[in-house]
Design a protein around this motif. Structure first.
Motif, mmCIF file in Angstrom:
data_model
loop_
_atom_site.group_PDB
_atom_site.id
_atom_site.type_symbol
_atom_site.label_atom_id
_atom_site.label_comp_id
_atom_site.label_asym_id
_atom_site.label_seq_id
_atom_site.Cartn_x
_atom_site.Cartn_y
_atom_site.Cartn_z
ATOM 1 N N THR A 120 44.979 22.036 15.324
ATOM 2 C CA THR A 120 43.566 22.087 14.931
ATOM 3 C C THR A 120 42.663 21.664 16.078
ATOM 4 O OG1 THR A 120 44.140 21.621 12.626
ATOM 5 C CG2 THR A 120 41.856 21.260 13.278
ATOM 6 N N VAL A 121 43.079 20.654 16.821
ATOM 7 C CA VAL A 121 42.296 20.221 17.985
ATOM 8 C C VAL A 121 42.273 21.331 19.037
ATOM 9 C CG1 VAL A 121 42.128 18.538 19.860
ATOM 10 C CG2 VAL A 121 42.758 17.788 17.559
ATOM 11 N N HIS A 122 43.408 21.981 19.247
ATOM 12 C CA HIS A 122 43.434 23.124 20.159
ATOM 13 C C HIS A 122 42.465 24.217 19.680
ATOM 14 C CE1 HIS A 122 46.424 21.601 22.753
ATOM 15 N NE2 HIS A 122 47.509 21.932 22.070
ATOM 16 N N ALA A 123 42.424 24.450 18.376
ATOM 17 C CA ALA A 123 41.530 25.471 17.824
ATOM 18 C C ALA A 123 40.074 25.125 18.113
ATOM 19 C CB ALA A 123 41.760 25.614 16.323
ATOM 20 N N LEU B 13 42.891 30.099 10.200
ATOM 21 C CA LEU B 13 43.442 31.281 10.841
ATOM 22 C C LEU B 13 43.901 30.962 12.262
ATOM 23 C CD1 LEU B 13 43.869 34.366 10.606
ATOM 24 C CD2 LEU B 13 41.581 34.647 11.550
ATOM 25 N N LEU B 14 43.020 30.317 13.035
ATOM 26 C CA LEU B 14 43.337 30.034 14.431
ATOM 27 C C LEU B 14 44.401 28.952 14.552
ATOM 28 C CD1 LEU B 14 42.701 30.779 17.288
ATOM 29 C CD2 LEU B 14 40.727 29.241 17.249
ATOM 30 N N THR B 15 44.341 27.930 13.701
ATOM 31 C CA THR B 15 45.334 26.866 13.739
ATOM 32 C C THR B 15 46.736 27.406 13.452
ATOM 33 O OG1 THR B 15 43.738 25.168 13.071
ATOM 34 C CG2 THR B 15 46.049 24.688 12.691
ATOM 35 N N GLY B 16 46.834 28.309 12.492
ATOM 36 C CA GLY B 16 48.124 28.908 12.179
ATOM 37 C C GLY B 16 48.695 29.696 13.341
ATOM 38 N N LEU B 17 47.841 30.442 14.033
ATOM 39 C CA LEU B 17 48.297 31.229 15.177
ATOM 40 C C LEU B 17 48.755 30.332 16.325
ATOM 41 C CD1 LEU B 17 45.506 33.948 15.142
ATOM 42 C CD2 LEU B 17 47.922 34.301 14.615
ATOM 43 N N ILE B 18 48.027 29.222 16.528
ATOM 44 C CA ILE B 18 48.400 28.287 17.592
ATOM 45 C C ILE B 18 49.740 27.621 17.271
ATOM 46 C CG2 ILE B 18 47.766 26.106 18.695
ATOM 47 C CD1 ILE B 18 44.820 27.019 18.349
ATOM 48 N N ALA B 19 49.926 27.209 16.016
ATOM 49 C CA ALA B 19 51.184 26.585 15.617
ATOM 50 C C ALA B 19 52.352 27.549 15.831
ATOM 51 C CB ALA B 19 51.108 26.142 14.157
ATOM 52 N N GLU B 20 52.158 28.805 15.512
ATOM 53 C CA GLU B 20 53.212 29.798 15.722
ATOM 54 C C GLU B 20 53.512 29.961 17.214
ATOM 55 O OE1 GLU B 20 51.849 33.342 13.867
ATOM 56 O OE2 GLU B 20 51.960 32.536 11.827
ATOM 57 N N ALA B 21 52.460 29.958 18.032
ATOM 58 C CA ALA B 21 52.645 30.082 19.479
ATOM 59 C C ALA B 21 53.358 28.860 20.043
ATOM 60 C CB ALA B 21 51.293 30.278 20.162
ATOM 61 N N GLN B 22 53.058 27.668 19.484
ATOM 62 C CA GLN B 22 53.771 26.463 19.916
ATOM 63 C C GLN B 22 55.252 26.564 19.570
ATOM 64 O OE1 GLN B 22 51.265 23.569 17.877
ATOM 65 N NE2 GLN B 22 50.550 22.750 19.829
ATOM 66 N N VAL C 66 33.858 27.836 8.195
ATOM 67 C CA VAL C 66 34.620 26.910 9.036
ATOM 68 C C VAL C 66 36.094 26.881 8.651
ATOM 69 C CG1 VAL C 66 34.847 24.516 9.778
ATOM 70 C CG2 VAL C 66 32.570 25.503 9.419
ATOM 71 N N ALA C 67 36.373 26.664 7.369
ATOM 72 C CA ALA C 67 37.764 26.542 6.931
ATOM 73 C C ALA C 67 38.552 27.815 7.212
ATOM 74 C CB ALA C 67 37.813 26.199 5.447
ATOM 75 N N LYS C 68 37.951 28.964 6.950
ATOM 76 C CA LYS C 68 38.664 30.228 7.168
ATOM 77 C C LYS C 68 39.022 30.418 8.638
ATOM 78 C CE LYS C 68 36.861 32.860 3.245
ATOM 79 N NZ LYS C 68 36.089 34.061 2.829
ATOM 80 N N MET C 69 38.039 30.187 9.524
ATOM 81 C CA MET C 69 38.280 30.390 10.947
ATOM 82 C C MET C 69 39.307 29.388 11.480
ATOM 83 S SD MET C 69 36.727 32.985 12.160
ATOM 84 C CE MET C 69 36.910 32.583 13.897
ATOM 85 N N LEU C 70 39.155 28.112 11.097
ATOM 86 C CA LEU C 70 40.071 27.100 11.611
ATOM 87 C C LEU C 70 41.494 27.310 11.100
ATOM 88 C CD1 LEU C 70 38.060 23.750 11.586
ATOM 89 C CD2 LEU C 70 38.891 25.043 13.562
#
Length: 217
Positions: free
Chosen positions: A162-165, A142-151, A136-140
């Motif tokens: 994290t909610v978006h993830a 990874l995805l949370t970081g990518l979303i923050a960069e896209a924002q 869970v922690a690894k996937m979240l």
């Protein structure tokens, strides 16, 4: 005469033992559950004595941790490598990511392990921690970081990354559990590949910033 011919069988197989133990433990855990699984059964299935098993793993929890790490290693590494190397927009990555998740679910023991953790985590909290730390922690993260960069690039709408993830990966996790728990008793189990494609299209419509959208200015 080759001197290796005189080595006993157990000596020649020493390096393979951890792999054999983990494979045996995976079957025993899935068949019997964590609480009912016995290390004697794992040793027997691996073709070793119980004392040999303890040379590698001190407790049943240690063995389960190794099982989770090995079972997920190839699947998670593939996802991590694909996302880390990706340099395009998040809208291009999400369909690829969900497709990889769907493929991994269909070809691995991940669903069975997830069901085991859910069913026994109240009695054995360590199982939930092992699953959280290794999956869970690894996937979240990874995805949370990518979303923050896209924002930061203005591609994704404001909101907690994290909610978006969770909104991206949540339906895939639900489908995983649906297949594992109800697949044989239900005609409604979704095709994972179809779900991945359709959900990617749907969630991206809500997440991505449309050109000229005044709500994100």
């Amino acid at each position: 005469m080759d001197v290796t011919d005189n080595k006993p069988k157990w000596s020649r197989r020493k390096e393979a033992r951890p792999t054999e133990i983990i494979e045996a433990a995976l079957h025993v855990f899935i068949e019997h559950g964590f609480s009912a699984a016995k290390l004697d059964d794992v040793a027997k299935r691996a073709g070793i004595v119980k004392g040999t098993l303890y040379r590698y793993y001190d407790t049943k929890e240690d063995l389960f941790r190794a099982v989770v790490q090995v079972a997920l290693e190839g699947h998670l590494q593939g996802i991590e490598q694909a996302t880390t190397a990706f340099r395009g927009a998040l809208g291009e990555l999400v369909p690829v990511l969900l497709r990889r998740v769907a493929e991994g679910m269909g070809e691995s023991r991940v669903p069975a392990l997830a069901r085991l953790v859910i069913s026994e985590s109240r009695s054995f909290p360590d199982l939930a921690r092992i699953w959280h730390d290794n999956v869970v922690a690894k996937m979240l993260m990874l995805l949370t970081g990518l979303i923050a960069e896209a924002q930061a690039r203005g591609e994704v709408r404001p909101g907690d990354p994290t909610v978006h993830a969770f909104s991206i990966i949540g339906p895939m996790v639900m489908a995983l559990l649906f297949h594992e728990v109800l697949d044989t008793d239900s005609n409604h189990a979704p095709d994972l590949g179809t779900l991945a494609r359709q959900h990617a299209e749907t969630v991206l419509r809500g997440l991505m910033v449309a050109s000229g959208d005044p709500s994100v200015l």
